[in-house]
Structures are given as C-alpha cells and as structure tokens.
Scaffold this motif. Structure first.
Motif, PDB file in Angstrom:
ATOM      1  N   ASN A   1      13.936  -5.789   0.104  1.00  0.00           N
ATOM      2  CA  ASN A   1      12.910  -4.792   0.435  1.00  0.00           C
ATOM      3  C   ASN A   1      13.338  -3.373   0.097  1.00  0.00           C
ATOM      4  O   ASN A   1      12.568  -2.442   0.221  1.00  0.00           O
ATOM      5  CB  ASN A   1      12.496  -4.887   1.917  1.00  0.00           C
TER       6      ASN A   1
ATOM      7  N   GLU B   1      -6.152  -7.279   0.637  1.00  0.00           N
ATOM      8  CA  GLU B   1      -5.045  -7.013   1.561  1.00  0.00           C
ATOM      9  C   GLU B   1      -3.725  -7.521   0.998  1.00  0.00           C
ATOM     10  O   GLU B   1      -2.678  -6.906   1.194  1.00  0.00           O
ATOM     11  CB  GLU B   1      -5.321  -7.667   2.919  1.00  0.00           C
TER      12      GLU B   1
ATOM     13  N   PHE C   1      -0.563  -5.027   0.122  1.00  0.00           N
ATOM     14  CA  PHE C   1       0.518  -5.240   1.102  1.00  0.00           C
ATOM     15  C   PHE C   1       1.779  -4.418   0.791  1.00  0.00           C
ATOM     16  O   PHE C   1       2.313  -3.732   1.664  1.00  0.00           O
ATOM     17  CB  PHE C   1       0.859  -6.735   1.160  1.00  0.00           C
ATOM     18  N   GLY C   2       2.220  -4.475  -0.456  1.00  0.00           N
ATOM     19  CA  GLY C   2       3.453  -3.778  -0.827  1.00  0.00           C
ATOM     20  C   GLY C   2       3.354  -2.281  -0.606  1.00  0.00           C
ATOM     21  O   GLY C   2       4.247  -1.656  -0.036  1.00  0.00           O
TER      22      GLY C   2
ATOM     23  N   GLU D   1       1.342  -0.765   1.392  1.00  0.00           N
ATOM     24  CA  GLU D   1       1.256  -0.498   2.823  1.00  0.00           C
ATOM     25  C   GLU D   1       2.654  -0.498   3.443  1.00  0.00           C
ATOM     26  O   GLU D   1       2.974   0.328   4.291  1.00  0.00           O
ATOM     27  CB  GLU D   1       0.404  -1.594   3.463  1.00  0.00           C
ATOM     28  N   MET D   2       3.483  -1.423   3.012  1.00  0.00           N
ATOM     29  CA  MET D   2       4.840  -1.504   3.545  1.00  0.00           C
ATOM     30  C   MET D   2       5.673  -0.305   3.101  1.00  0.00           C
ATOM     31  O   MET D   2       6.658   0.045   3.729  1.00  0.00           O
ATOM     32  CB  MET D   2       5.527  -2.793   3.078  1.00  0.00           C
TER      33      MET D   2
ATOM     34  N   ASN E   1       4.466   2.515   3.188  1.00  0.00           N
ATOM     35  CA  ASN E   1       3.849   3.587   3.979  1.00  0.00           C
ATOM     36  C   ASN E   1       3.099   4.605   3.127  1.00  0.00           C
ATOM     37  O   ASN E   1       3.098   5.801   3.418  1.00  0.00           O
ATOM     38  CB  ASN E   1       4.905   4.299   4.831  1.00  0.00           C
TER      39      ASN E   1
ATOM     40  N   ARG F   1      -0.611  -8.278  -6.967  1.00  0.00           N
ATOM     41  CA  ARG F   1       0.153  -7.911  -5.778  1.00  0.00           C
ATOM     42  C   ARG F   1       1.539  -7.392  -6.164  1.00  0.00           C
ATOM     43  O   ARG F   1       2.046  -6.438  -5.594  1.00  0.00           O
ATOM     44  CB  ARG F   1       0.288  -9.135  -4.861  1.00  0.00           C
TER      45      ARG F   1
ATOM     46  N   PRO G   1       2.769  -2.070  -6.425  1.00  0.00           N
ATOM     47  CA  PRO G   1       3.735  -1.016  -6.044  1.00  0.00           C
ATOM     48  C   PRO G   1       4.423  -0.373  -7.252  1.00  0.00           C
ATOM     49  O   PRO G   1       5.344   0.394  -7.069  1.00  0.00           O
ATOM     50  CB  PRO G   1       4.762  -1.770  -5.183  1.00  0.00           C
TER      51      PRO G   1
END
Lengths: 357, 303
Positions: free
Chosen positions: A79, A100, A104-105, A107-108, A110, A152, A156
C-alpha cells in the motif's frame, strides 16, 4: 539512468525451508524501461508471477533488491508502492459497485471526493463501461469484469501497472479483443506495463520487450523479433514458436551436420572450432527444392500434415535426423509432394541459429 | 385448458398441502399454540396458589411498568422492573459486543488454518456445548468466586491482597454469558470468513489501503451477514438468559428471565409472568427489526 521504471537486482525468492525449500527466483536481474510494455513469459512455475509479486510487494525477496524509479522499495508494503496490479482472478470487491471499485484506490489515497468522481468517470470512459457504473460487479460478464479490474488499477495513475495473466480466464475471441484494448490503454496512458503470461503468441503480439523465464531464471530478454529470430538457447527456441534442432560440429567456420553437409552460420569465433553445437531452424525457414539442385541437403518426405494455411512436411535426413518444414499451402491445397519422395532441403544462412547450452 | 391439466394442478396442490402438513402441525403445537396460551393468560387474574382464574383483567400488563400503591391505590412507575429490563438489554448488548470482539479474531484464525486442522479447531469451539449449561456456569463460578482459581492465583502472585468481588455482580453475569454464547458468535462468523476470498486482501493493500482500512472497508462489509447472524444468535438468548444470571448474578442482579421465573414461582402471579414473557418477545422482535434494517442500510455506504 532516468528512463528505468523498475529494476530487480539479484532478486532471490525461496519458499519453504530446509530440504523442502523451493527456489522460485534464482538471482534474477532485469531492468524495465519507462513507458514500456514488458512481458514476462514462461511456463507455469517458472517464477514469473513471483517476480511480479515481488514488484507489487506481496512477497518479500529472500535476497536482492527491487528498485522503482531508482529508489529502493524492497521493504515497502504494497500500500506504500505507487504500483497497481490487475489480478488473474480480477479480485473485484463484491460489495461495491463498478464505480466504487474504480474509485477505491483514489479514496484510500484520501483524494478529494470531486477528484475521485472525475477520475472514476474518466477511467470508466477509457474502458467503455460508463453505462455500468452503478452495477454490482457480480452482474458483469468476464470481459466486463476484466475492464473494471483494469480501470481500478489505472485510476490511481500508478507508475507501473502489473498484469498477472489477466486474459487467461477469457475465451479466445474476447482475449484477442482485450489484447488490442490493452495496447491501446498503454498508448493512451503512457504507463509502464509489466505483463505476465504463459501464452507466447500474446507475448509476441503485445510486447515491446519480452523476458523469457524458466526454472526461476531469466533466459533471454529482447524484442519479440529478437527472441523469435535469435533465441539464445534450446528452451527459448522451443518455448517460443516451433524449432527444428540439429546436432552439428563446427568445422572450418561452418556447422557440419551428421549427414556430412556443411551449413554457413553467423556469429562464430575461432574458439568455437571443433565444438559440438545444436542448430535451431524455424520450420517456415526450411525451403524445399528438387533433390539434384546444388547446395541442398537430401531428405526423404516421411509425412505430410495439412493445417489449412500451411502444410507441415516431416522430413528425414540421411543420418536419421528429423526436420519439419512448414510450407504455405497452395490454392489447390496440394503441396505437390508425396510420402517417400526424395527432395532437396535448403537453409538460408540467416535462418540457422547456433544455440548455447 | 383441458380437464386433464386441471386435474394435474389439483393433484399438485393436494400434494403440496400434504407435504407441508407436518410442518404446520409442528408450528401450531410447538410455537403458535403455547404462545397463544401465554397471551391469553396475560389477560387473566392470578389464582391464589398460582395458576389463573378465568376473569379478564389488564392488571398484568399494567403491572409491567406500574405498581399499585397498597394504601391510596394510585399507580407509580415500577422502578425495579425498569431496572431489570434495562439491565437485561444492557448486559445482552455488552455480551454481543464482547463475543464479537473475541469471536472475530477466533473465527478468522480458524478460517485461515489449513483445511485439515480447521475441523479440529471447530470441534474445540463446540466442546463446551457438550456439557450441561448449569455445569458450565458453575465452572465459571468456581473460577471467579472469592476463593476461586482467579482470586487465589492473583493473591498468590501478590497482585492483590484481598479477593476481588466478581461473582454476584453484572461483570460476573457478563463473563458467564460471553463464555456460554461465544460459540454461537464464532460459528456463523467462521462460515462467513470461510467464504471470504482472501485475494481481496491483496487487492485492498495494492490499492493503498492500510491494514485497518482493509478490515473496515473490505473484510467487515463482506462478512457482514455472518456478523448479523452471530449477533442475533447471541443477543436473543442473552436477553432471555436464566441460569447464568441466577448462578453468577445472585438474587440482586436479576434479568428478565429470572424475573419471569419469579412470577411463576414464589410470586404466584402467572398473568404478570405471561405479560412479561410477551414483553420480552416484543423487545426481541423490535431489536431484530432495528438491527436487520441498520445492517442492510450499512451495506451501501454511498447509497
């Protein structure tokens, strides 16, 4: 050097301990350039997935280093690595919608909500799944799930995208489609792709460079053309495409076959004189002529196998060695040969490769 | 539509009824019937030596929340009853939380063992079920009482000078109930975690989630059906627990179950006992309703 995305330095990975230890990676060093489509190709159990998992951070190397953009990331957890993976099983989150999953990435990481939404939309458009944003992933077909997994992992904007046999679960037609799709995505995003496959055709058609692996070692690294036309050893020559292997001895700068014929070969040095070698010849490089033509090797037709676009002609040399020639089938479908016929066999100097051990 | 088709359909209907009849009989005599009797009794007048007299009365239902003053016949809120209700709900809720806190890591541990040792671990979890509840509860009592294992050991270690009073407190009831109901939490959690695709963990880590966020955003939402099932299986019997609070809580720390028993026993007030039983049933149903709704809403955090 600035154009290197990922580098593995003397990476070693052993599983298990003591007598049961298995060396999955045996001192592997490889550099992957920025923006490159690099394929790790090899049979199952050759260590290609292990190498990918070392780069992703799911496994820690037993020895050696992994570098990303010149920085040592060997001890970073997954991570903390700007690297994303497309899993063989896709591993989509079943409790989240398509959108979603894609977001996800970010969101993680931030990222602000607006950015997550925008990037998600852009990624869904990139893989042409805008219409399915609100669906649960279980409602998608295999090909669609594959696209979600791609979106997905790309969302990022990783420095390197790792793809672990992502196409193996798809049927042939979809696989061809996704191959083109993957190439397009790589062009559009400019992200370095490291692609793992056991499918040599996939590797040849998609890659900028291929690293052929076997038994935990890299056997050869090169462009698809290099790998195909200049295999360095018997494993590479037989794993990628088909090859005829002929034992020969180097005599006076030429390769002498058991049947007594001499073949001109390239890249020999005087120290090779007298050495026993193996010659590799691609079946499509074998030409057949009339038996009495000059500079030909006499061979007997043993068998003819019709494959549609071409016909495989199994030949036997006078010393008992077998050679397969792949001949383009003429319009009539009849190659004009018959079993037992004696023909002349000609090998162009560039078509014969001298293999190392 | 032919006559033959109609005949076939009629036969099918007949067969279907014949097949569900055993279930219907069982439901009538084992569930609805007794419940109906309890409901009817709650509207009757207590008999002098227990049992009921067939005179309609709402006293039992009023008596749940209010007490009639013997002298001026006014109704006052029954504080003691409310305390018992509150303690029951509180202890059951805490039992659910404790069993989850212990049960989740346990279930995770078992589900991640190799298949062969998994069966052994599950077997170990279910062993307490083989022993009578009363014996298990007395065993706990033996551990936590003032001269019990725990206190003796702590005194021997020199950590404490005087035994800690655990038994006959709410803490004792909690320890007992958490121990008794733990398997009911572990088993459904195990079933859910066993189905969980561990590859999703790697996907989570790969997408920059920390371990904590993988737990909260990936694991918990996916195994939620197991959490819901386990919580219900622990909360519902906890609410009606009788033996554990009786043995470990002593006379003072009553829960609804003991209170109901009191009405059917010493107090000889069967209608109040019946009304309390119905109340317990309603509390359980309301709690379940809330829980299931909250759980299904939570599954879609962005919805």
């Amino acid at each position: 050097m600035n154009d290197i995305a990922v580098e593995a330095r003397n990476a070693v990975k052993t599983f298990g301990q003591g007598d049961h230890a298995v060396r999955a990676l045996d001192d592997v060093s490889v550099t992957i350039r920025k923006g490159e489509f690099f394929t790790l190709l090899g049979p199952s159990g050759c260590g290609k997935t292990t190498l990918l998992r070392l780069i992703a951070g799911f496994e820690m190397p037993t020895g050696g280093q992994i570098l990303l953009d010149g920085a040592d990331i060997t001890d970073l957890p997954p991570n903390k690595r700007p690297v994303n993976t497309v899993f063989q099983s896709y591993a989509l989150f079943p409790h989240l919608t398509v959108a979603e999953n894609v977001g996800f990435g970010l969101e993680m990481l931030n990222r602000p909500k607006a950015e997550v939404r925008q990037t998600t939309e852009r990624m869904l458009a990139l893989v042409k799944l805008e219409a399915l944003a609100g669906r649960k992933t279980s409602q998608l077909s295999g090909g669609q799930q594959q696209r979600v997994a791609l979106a997905r992992a790309l969302a990022p904007q990783p420095k390197v995208l790792l793809l672990d046999e992502p196409l193996s679960a798809l049927d042939l037609k979809l696989r061809k489609e996704m191959q083109t799709e993957l190439k397009r995505l790589q062009h559009e995003t400019g992200i370095t792709f490291i692609f793992v496959t056991h499918d040599q055709e996939e590797a040849l058609t998609m890659s900028d460079r291929i690293g052929v692996m076997s038994a935990g070692k890299i056997q050869q690294i090169g462009s698809p053309r290099d790998i195909y036309t200049r295999p360095v050893n018997r494993f590479v020559a037989s794993f990628i495409g088909e090859s005829n292997f002929l034992p020969a001895t180097i005599v006076q700068g030429a390769a002498r076959l058991g049947s007594g014929h001499s073949l001109a070969v390239e890249g020999l040095t005087p120290v090779d004189e007298g050495r026993k070698v193996t010659l590799a010849v691609r079946p499509e490089q074998v030409r057949l002529t009339a038996e009495d033509e000059a500079d030909t090797i006499r061979a007997t037709v043993r068998d003819l196998v019709y494959f549609g676009t071409d016909t495989h002609c199994h030949l036997m040399l006078s010393d008992g060695e077998e050679v397969v020639a792949r001949l383009q089938s003429p319009a009539s479908g009849d190659a004009g040969l018959s079993e037992g016929q004696i023909v002349g066999l000609r090998l162009a100097p560039g078509a014969v490769q001298v293999l190392g051990d | 539509m032919s006559a033959a088709e109609d005949a076939v359909r009629a036969a099918n209907t007949r067969n279907a009824w014949a097949l569900v009849t055993p279930a219907l009989i069982l439901l009538t005599f084992a569930a609805s019937g007794p419940l109906l009797i309890v409901l009817v009794y709650s509207f009757l007048t207590p008999g002098q030596y227990g049992n009921v007299e067939w005179i309609f009365s709402l006293d039992a239902w009023i008596g749940i929340l209010f007490t009639k003053d013997i002298f001026d016949e006014t109704y006052k809120l029954a504080d003691a009853h409310l305390t018992i209700f509150w303690r029951s709900v509180k202890l059951s809720f805490l039992t659910t939380v404790i069993t989850f806190a212990i049960g989740f890591p346990t279930a995770w541990f078992i589900a991640t063992r190799p298949p062969r040792s998994r069966a052994l671990w599950l077997f170990l979890i279910t062993i307490p079920f083989w022993t009578n509840l009363l014996i298990r509860t007395f065993a706990i009592n033996e551990v936590i009482r003032n001269e019990g294992l725990l206190n003796t050991f702590l005194i021997w270690l020199g950590v404490i000078e005087r035994p800690i009073q655990i038994v006959y407190t709410d803490v004792a009831v909690l320890i007992g109930m958490a121990y008794v109901y733990l398997p009911l939490m572990v088993l459904p959690l195990f079933a859910a975690i066993d189905r969980f695709d561990m590859r999703l963990l790697e996907a989570g880590y790969d997408l920059y989630a920390s371990r904590w966020r993988v737990l909260r955003r990936v694991i918990l939402p996916i195994v939620k059906p197991g959490i819901v099932a386990g919580s219900i299986l622990v909360f519902v019997p906890s609410l009606g627990a009788y033996v554990t609070p009786r043995v470990l809580g002593g006379g003072k720390n009553m829960m609804i179950g003991n209170f109901i028993e009191l009405q059917f026993g010493q107090a000889r007030n069967w209608p109040l006992g019946a009304a309390l039983s119905m109340t317990l049933l309603m509390i359980v149903m309301v709690a379940l309703l809330f829980y299931v709704r909250a759980a299904s809403k939570g599954s879609n955090p962005h919805g």
